[in-house]
Structure formats: C-alpha cells, structure tokens
Design a protein around this motif. Structure first.
Motif, mmCIF file in Angstrom:
data_model
loop_
_atom_site.group_PDB
_atom_site.id
_atom_site.type_symbol
_atom_site.label_atom_id
_atom_site.label_comp_id
_atom_site.label_asym_id
_atom_site.label_seq_id
_atom_site.Cartn_x
_atom_site.Cartn_y
_atom_site.Cartn_z
ATOM 1 N N HIS A 50 0.826 -1.212 0.000
ATOM 2 C CA HIS A 50 0.000 0.000 0.000
ATOM 3 C C HIS A 50 0.859 1.261 0.000
ATOM 4 C CE1 HIS A 50 -4.065 -2.018 1.236
ATOM 5 N NE2 HIS A 50 -3.376 -2.726 0.348
ATOM 6 N N GLU A 51 1.918 1.193 -0.783
ATOM 7 C CA GLU A 51 2.766 2.359 -1.013
ATOM 8 C C GLU A 51 2.837 2.604 -2.523
ATOM 9 O OE1 GLU A 51 5.829 2.077 2.779
ATOM 10 O OE2 GLU A 51 6.511 1.321 0.827
ATOM 11 N N LEU A 52 2.632 3.862 -2.904
ATOM 12 C CA LEU A 52 2.708 4.211 -4.327
ATOM 13 C C LEU A 52 4.147 4.590 -4.640
ATOM 14 C CD1 LEU A 52 0.924 4.674 -6.902
ATOM 15 C CD2 LEU A 52 0.793 7.075 -6.215
ATOM 16 N N MET A 53 4.842 3.701 -5.343
ATOM 17 C CA MET A 53 6.269 3.891 -5.629
ATOM 18 C C MET A 53 6.457 4.414 -7.057
ATOM 19 S SD MET A 53 7.550 2.979 -2.753
ATOM 20 C CE MET A 53 9.312 2.938 -3.120
ATOM 21 N N LEU A 54 7.335 5.380 -7.185
ATOM 22 C CA LEU A 54 7.626 5.960 -8.504
ATOM 23 C C LEU A 54 9.119 5.897 -8.786
ATOM 24 C CD1 LEU A 54 5.640 9.344 -8.461
ATOM 25 C CD2 LEU A 54 4.999 7.219 -9.631
ATOM 26 N N PRO A 55 9.494 5.616 -10.020
ATOM 27 C CA PRO A 55 10.904 5.735 -10.377
ATOM 28 C C PRO A 55 11.275 7.214 -10.541
ATOM 29 C CG PRO A 55 9.620 4.875 -12.229
ATOM 30 C CD PRO A 55 8.655 5.163 -11.143
ATOM 31 N N ARG A 56 12.448 7.572 -10.029
ATOM 32 C CA ARG A 56 12.945 8.946 -10.165
ATOM 33 C C ARG A 56 14.362 8.877 -10.706
ATOM 34 N NH1 ARG A 56 15.044 13.803 -7.490
ATOM 35 N NH2 ARG A 56 16.458 12.452 -6.325
ATOM 36 N N CYS A 92 18.556 13.605 -13.816
ATOM 37 C CA CYS A 92 17.815 14.846 -14.125
ATOM 38 C C CYS A 92 16.780 15.191 -13.050
ATOM 39 C CB CYS A 92 17.153 14.764 -15.499
ATOM 40 S SG CYS A 92 15.691 13.707 -15.597
ATOM 41 N N GLY A 93 16.563 14.269 -12.131
ATOM 42 C CA GLY A 93 15.683 14.567 -10.999
ATOM 43 C C GLY A 93 14.199 14.361 -11.256
ATOM 44 N N LYS A 94 13.841 13.967 -12.490
ATOM 45 C CA LYS A 94 12.409 13.844 -12.801
ATOM 46 C C LYS A 94 11.855 12.466 -12.443
ATOM 47 C CE LYS A 94 12.171 17.206 -16.539
ATOM 48 N NZ LYS A 94 12.226 17.359 -17.990
ATOM 49 N N HIS A 95 10.605 12.467 -11.946
ATOM 50 C CA HIS A 95 9.860 11.212 -11.780
ATOM 51 C C HIS A 95 9.271 10.835 -13.131
ATOM 52 C CE1 HIS A 95 9.687 13.182 -7.810
ATOM 53 N NE2 HIS A 95 9.587 11.967 -7.286
ATOM 54 N N HIS A 96 9.080 9.552 -13.353
ATOM 55 C CA HIS A 96 8.307 9.161 -14.533
ATOM 56 C C HIS A 96 7.372 8.014 -14.193
ATOM 57 C CE1 HIS A 96 11.614 6.131 -15.189
ATOM 58 N NE2 HIS A 96 10.611 5.394 -15.632
ATOM 59 N N TRP A 139 13.902 4.342 -6.646
ATOM 60 C CA TRP A 139 12.471 4.256 -6.364
ATOM 61 C C TRP A 139 12.158 5.116 -5.151
ATOM 62 C CZ3 TRP A 139 8.743 1.968 -9.262
ATOM 63 C CH2 TRP A 139 9.185 1.162 -10.335
ATOM 64 N N VAL A 140 11.149 5.981 -5.282
ATOM 65 C CA VAL A 140 10.757 6.831 -4.158
ATOM 66 C C VAL A 140 9.266 6.658 -3.895
ATOM 67 C CG1 VAL A 140 12.577 8.558 -4.560
ATOM 68 C CG2 VAL A 140 10.356 8.818 -5.680
ATOM 69 N N LYS A 141 8.902 6.843 -2.649
ATOM 70 C CA LYS A 141 7.483 6.724 -2.289
ATOM 71 C C LYS A 141 6.785 8.049 -2.606
ATOM 72 C CE LYS A 141 4.330 5.857 1.482
ATOM 73 N NZ LYS A 141 4.131 5.823 2.932
ATOM 74 N N ALA A 142 5.719 7.965 -3.391
ATOM 75 C CA ALA A 142 4.970 9.175 -3.750
ATOM 76 C C ALA A 142 4.064 9.577 -2.596
ATOM 77 C CB ALA A 142 4.140 8.901 -5.002
ATOM 78 N N SER A 143 3.650 10.846 -2.617
ATOM 79 C CA SER A 143 2.774 11.326 -1.542
ATOM 80 C C SER A 143 1.395 10.681 -1.607
ATOM 81 C CB SER A 143 2.617 12.851 -1.643
ATOM 82 O OG SER A 143 1.817 13.174 -2.773
ATOM 83 N N GLU A 147 -3.288 13.161 -12.179
ATOM 84 C CA GLU A 147 -1.962 13.783 -12.235
ATOM 85 C C GLU A 147 -1.413 13.817 -10.815
ATOM 86 O OE1 GLU A 147 -0.996 16.833 -15.187
ATOM 87 O OE2 GLU A 147 -0.624 18.140 -13.455
ATOM 88 N N LEU A 148 -0.326 13.092 -10.597
ATOM 89 C CA LEU A 148 0.259 12.988 -9.256
ATOM 90 C C LEU A 148 0.988 14.276 -8.884
ATOM 91 C CD1 LEU A 148 1.700 9.374 -9.638
ATOM 92 C CD2 LEU A 148 -0.416 10.038 -8.445
ATOM 93 N N GLU A 149 1.069 14.521 -7.586
ATOM 94 C CA GLU A 149 1.785 15.705 -7.087
ATOM 95 C C GLU A 149 3.214 15.768 -7.640
ATOM 96 O OE1 GLU A 149 0.838 17.385 -2.813
ATOM 97 O OE2 GLU A 149 2.430 15.881 -2.699
ATOM 98 N N GLU A 150 3.816 14.587 -7.845
ATOM 99 C CA GLU A 150 5.201 14.517 -8.321
ATOM 100 C C GLU A 150 5.309 14.797 -9.825
ATOM 101 O OE1 GLU A 150 3.664 12.312 -6.429
ATOM 102 O OE2 GLU A 150 4.764 12.407 -4.529
#
Lengths: 138, 388
Positions: free
Chosen positions: A25-31, A35-39, A56-60, A88-91
């Motif tokens: 139950h964690e929304l994980m995003l590659p960053r 360049c610092g961008k999430h995708h 991999w970072v945990k999204a809000s 559209e995610l906060e990230e």
C-alpha cells in the motif's frame, strides 16, 4: 463486490518494485538521479534524459483528477457505471486509474479536483492503486 | 539526400476502391475484403495485377499475408501498423520507396471484418504487457473510454459542450444521406444524439463511430507513370506523419493530438498551399470529439475553438467548410481502421466523382487520420494538378 481476480497483471522486471510497493500500500515511482524527474509507467531508463541511474521513491499519494469518463455498462467484469480516470500525481507523472468512493455521476466530478490514493487488494499478491476524492473535513 | 518537400506533385493516387460490399458481411473474411478492394482499385486505375511491385498493408499478424493471399510477390513490402491512419502513412512511405526506385506501382490495402470478426488476428494484450499492467485492470479497454478522457478535458478547459459534439454527428449524417454507400442514412438531429443512451459519459451512442465490415485500397505511382492511366491523376502535394504517444495514459496533452501538430505543418509546408486553399477536408471521426481536435491541431481555428467552429452546421452540406463528405466513420463505414476510407473520399472529391455529395469545384483536399487513441497521425494534401 465483483470478483476481479482475473484482472491481476503480471509485473515485468522494470515494473516489479511498483507492484511490490502497491502490495505494501505504497505508491512507488521511479525517479532519475541524473535529471531529478519522476516518470510513470516505470521504465528501465529515464524517458527524459536516458540515464539508467534510477531510484524508487514513495509518492505522496496526492494528486488531481486530470480527466475521466464514465462507462455505463460492465467492462471486463467491472460493474458499470464506473469512473475511469487519469490522475496527475503531485510529483508530476499521470496514472490511469479508477476514481472510487464517489457516485459515478458527472455532477460529482470536476477536472483538477483533489484526490488521494487508496489500494484495492485484487488478489493475495496484487493490489491496485485507485483514487478517491480528498474528503472536505480532512 | 532528397528534401522530401521537393517531391510535392511528383506522385499521384491513380486508383481507389472499396470492397464489393460494405456493412455487415458475415460471409466474407477480412482477407477477402482486402482482395476485393485491391481488385477494384487496380481496375479503377486501369492497371493489371502484374504491374504491382509494392504492397503496403496493416492489421495482419504478418504483412506478407495479404500479398500471399492475393498471389503477389512484390519487391517492396511495408507493414507499418500504427492504427487507423496506417494507410496514410503508407502513402508517404510509398512515395519514398518509389522515389528511391524500390518499387513503381504501390498497392495499399485494407480489409477488416470489424463487425463479424471473420479471420481477424488476435490483438488482445497479454497480462505482462504495458496495456494490461497500467490500463486494463481499470476497465480502460474500449476506445470510447479513452476518447472520453479527451472530450472531458476539452470540455473542462475550453467550455466545449455535449451539444457541440452532437453537431459533428448531425453534420456528418447530413453528408451520409447523400452517399448511397453510407451505412446510416436516416435523418438525425442534435436532440436525437443527446437523447440516445450514454455509452460512456460524455459520449452518447450517437457520438461513437459505427462498427462495420469492409475493405478499401488505393494505388500510388509516379506522376510520370500516372499520365497515361485510366483516370485523371490525383496529385499528392504534401504529406506528413507524427506521433505523440502510444497508450492513452501517456498522452502528452489531453486536449490536442501531438502527432497532428507534427504531421500537419509538414504536409502544409511541402504542399505550398494554405488552410484557405483547402476545398474539402476528411478528418478521422472515430468519435465526435476527433474532428474538433483536428480542426484546432491543423490550424483551421484556435485551440479550444473547434466546438464553436462546428456549431451551426458549418461543416454540413451547404456550409462553408465541407468535411467528411462520405458520411464519415460516424455514418458511412468504420471497420476499425477507418483511415483508408478518408483517402478514397478525398481522391473522389478531387476527381469530381461524388455525385449528389460532390463539393463544387473541389480542387484541393485535405485528408487527416489518427491511429490508436490520438497516438499516431498522418496528414495529406491532394489536388487535381501537380502544383497548387
């Protein structure tokens, strides 16, 4: 609730950490560390700068309802009407999903309304990230 | 290297045809529909089977299958598959191939048993595909759901209304009523569209294209070779292609087809014509929102003004912007990959073969197709002379 186990996807190597996160139950995003961008969806390399130095970072879990449509009849066993959505995610990245916890009536929905992630445990191994409107009292 | 723009007017479409029948055809396989269309197009051109040395098609598992079925052994083969506009891409690819000496007479064919599903390849997504991982579990499977995303966002950002969407269906039906080959020829009003059942909000059933069986084919060759053929050549003044994304979750801008903003300027720049020179326009119309975006993305109006452009039946017979004169995917035929039929109608308008629906003095036609969910795009400008 309809049994929707047949909808469970099979992860691939580059998407596995996302699905493992969803199971927790964690929304994980590659960053991209370059360049610092999430995708999203997850790829092996950053689609913006082609660096393969990803983390991999945990999204809000917060975002906005970018757009939606409301199929009226059942699709793939999902009872209609239901809300198909792009959030559209906060990230930054957008994700295809369902909006739940609200009547599937366009009167209740507005593009850019604030939403937050909830997880739908589809099977013992697969949980799907879905979204619900942020409650006004919260 | 050749500047592609220098090829303006050097190639022509010399034959066009549908399959023997369109509609609900449970007695014909998809391959038969390719065959019938090819046979009819080659007759339209006044060419022989043996003249064909390039074959272009889409929608089969192997692109050699259509040529094999037709008993052809071409020296050039192209199976570019980008959805419904593949055939417009094929025209540009055929020009490049002919220019390079790789073939001389290019046959582009389409055949699809979209309704009856006879001998159709299995296109379903496996469970580890991107589509299944990131769209299918949310019921994002049918085009009406994904196209609905675009209509909803366009309505939100620009105030486009469901009534304006309905105007597209009504204008298109008015043209279909003049086309004996059109599937739906009954009268239609905005009120009828608005009262038809909602399929996926914001779309009513009558905002959505038909699902029919059929085929189509066209023949491309050099302007030089075209001179002595049966029909007056329809010259290709400009072409362009582009893409924005593949799957809907990756659409860069939900109010524009990014691919069209790439393909359109290329086609116009190559052709040397302006928007004002276009006498008749064919825009892919899988859903009523589709031509609204095309008008904006190709520069016929400002972004956000497509709904207002269409309102008042400006694109209907008698209006100042004749569009989708065959009756479109909404009322004439939609096999699944509709793009071939756009080419056929654009050619016929320029030839002056359209009977009751003929646009007077149509000399320059625009054909614009989309593939996937506003994913790929191809634009083409045709004329009755090699220079505008």
């Amino acid at each position: 609730m309809a049994d929707l186990k047949h909808l469970a996807p099979t992860p691939t190597p580059e998407t596995k950490p996302f699905w493992e996160g969803a199971k927790r139950h964690e929304l994980m995003l590659p960053r991209c560390k370059s360049c610092g961008k999430h995708h999203f969806y997850p790829r092996s390399d950053c689609p913006f700068c082609w660096s393969n130095d990803l983390e991999w970072v945990k999204a809000s879990g917060k975002g906005k309802l970018h757009t939606f449509s409301i199929p009226q009849r059942p699709i793939m066993g999902i009872p209609g009407p239901f809300i198909a959505a792009i959030v559209e995610l906060e990230e930054g990245p957008r994700i295809a999903t369902n909006l739940i916890g609200v009547d599937p009536d366009p009167k209740n929905l507005r593009c850019d309304m604030e939403v937050e992630v909830v997880f739908d445990d589809l099977t013992d191994t697969v949980s799907l990230p879905k979204f619900r409107p942020v409650s006004k009292s919260a | 290297m050749t500047d592609f723009r220098n090829l303006s007017g050097k190639f022509a479409i010399v034959g066009v045809a549908e399959s023997d029948e369109l509609g609900t055809l449970p007695h014909k396989s998809a391959l038969q529909l390719h065959m019938e269309a090819a046979r009819n197009a080659i007759a339209d051109a006044g060419l022989k089977k043996s003249d064909i040395d390039g074959v272009f098609s889409a929608g089969r598992q192997m692109s050699t299958e259509t040529a094999e079925y037709m008993g052809l052994r071409p020296r050039y083969i192209d199976g570019t598959m980008v959805g419904g506009c593949s055939f417009l891409h094929h025209v540009q690819h055929a020009m490049a191939a002919i220019n390079a000496g790789l073939c001389e007479v290019a046959l582009i064919t389409h055949g699809e048993s979209g309704r009856s599903r006879l001998a159709m390849p299995n296109m379903s997504a496996p469970k580890d595909s991107l589509l299944w991982q990131f769209e299918v579990p949310y019921g994002i499977v049918f085009p009406f759901t994904a196209y609905g995303f675009i209509a909803t966002r366009h309505m939100h950002e620009y105030g486009t209304t469901q009534e304006q969407l309905a105007e597209v269906a009504v204008a298109t039906r008015a043209w279909a009523r003049l086309n004996p080959k059109a599937n739906q020829r009954g009268p239609l009003t905005v009120d009828d569209v608005m009262k038809s059942p909602v399929l996926a909000w914001p779309f009513h059933v009558l905002d959505c294209c038909l699902v029919t069986d059929g085929g189509g084919a066209c023949i491309v060759t050099s302007a030089e070779r075209a001179k002595d053929l049966k029909k007056k050549p329809v010259y290709i003044l400009g072409t362009g292609e582009g893409m924005g994304h593949c799957w809907i979750n990756q659409m860069p801008d939900f109010t524009a087809a990014t691919g069209a903003t790439i393909s359109g300027p290329q086609a116009f720049a190559m052709s040397g014509v302006t928007r004002k020179d276009i006498d008749v326009a064919m825009f892919y119309d899988a859903f009523t929102i589709t031509p609204i975006l095309a008008l904006e993305d190709l520069g016929f109006c400002k972004k956000g003004e497509g709904g207002a452009f269409i309102a008042g039946q400006r694109t209907a017979p008698g209006g100042d912007f004749p569009m989708n004169t065959n009756g479109g995917g909404l009322s004439y035929a939609h096999t699944g990959m509709y793009g071939m039929f756009i080419i056929l109608e654009a050619v016929r308008q320029v030839r002056g073969e359209c009977g009751e629906r003929q646009v007077k003095d149509a000399e320059v036609a625009l054909a614009h197709g989309l593939g996937g969910i506003f994913s790929a795009a191809a634009t083409m400008i045709l004329a009755n002379a090699p220079q505008a």
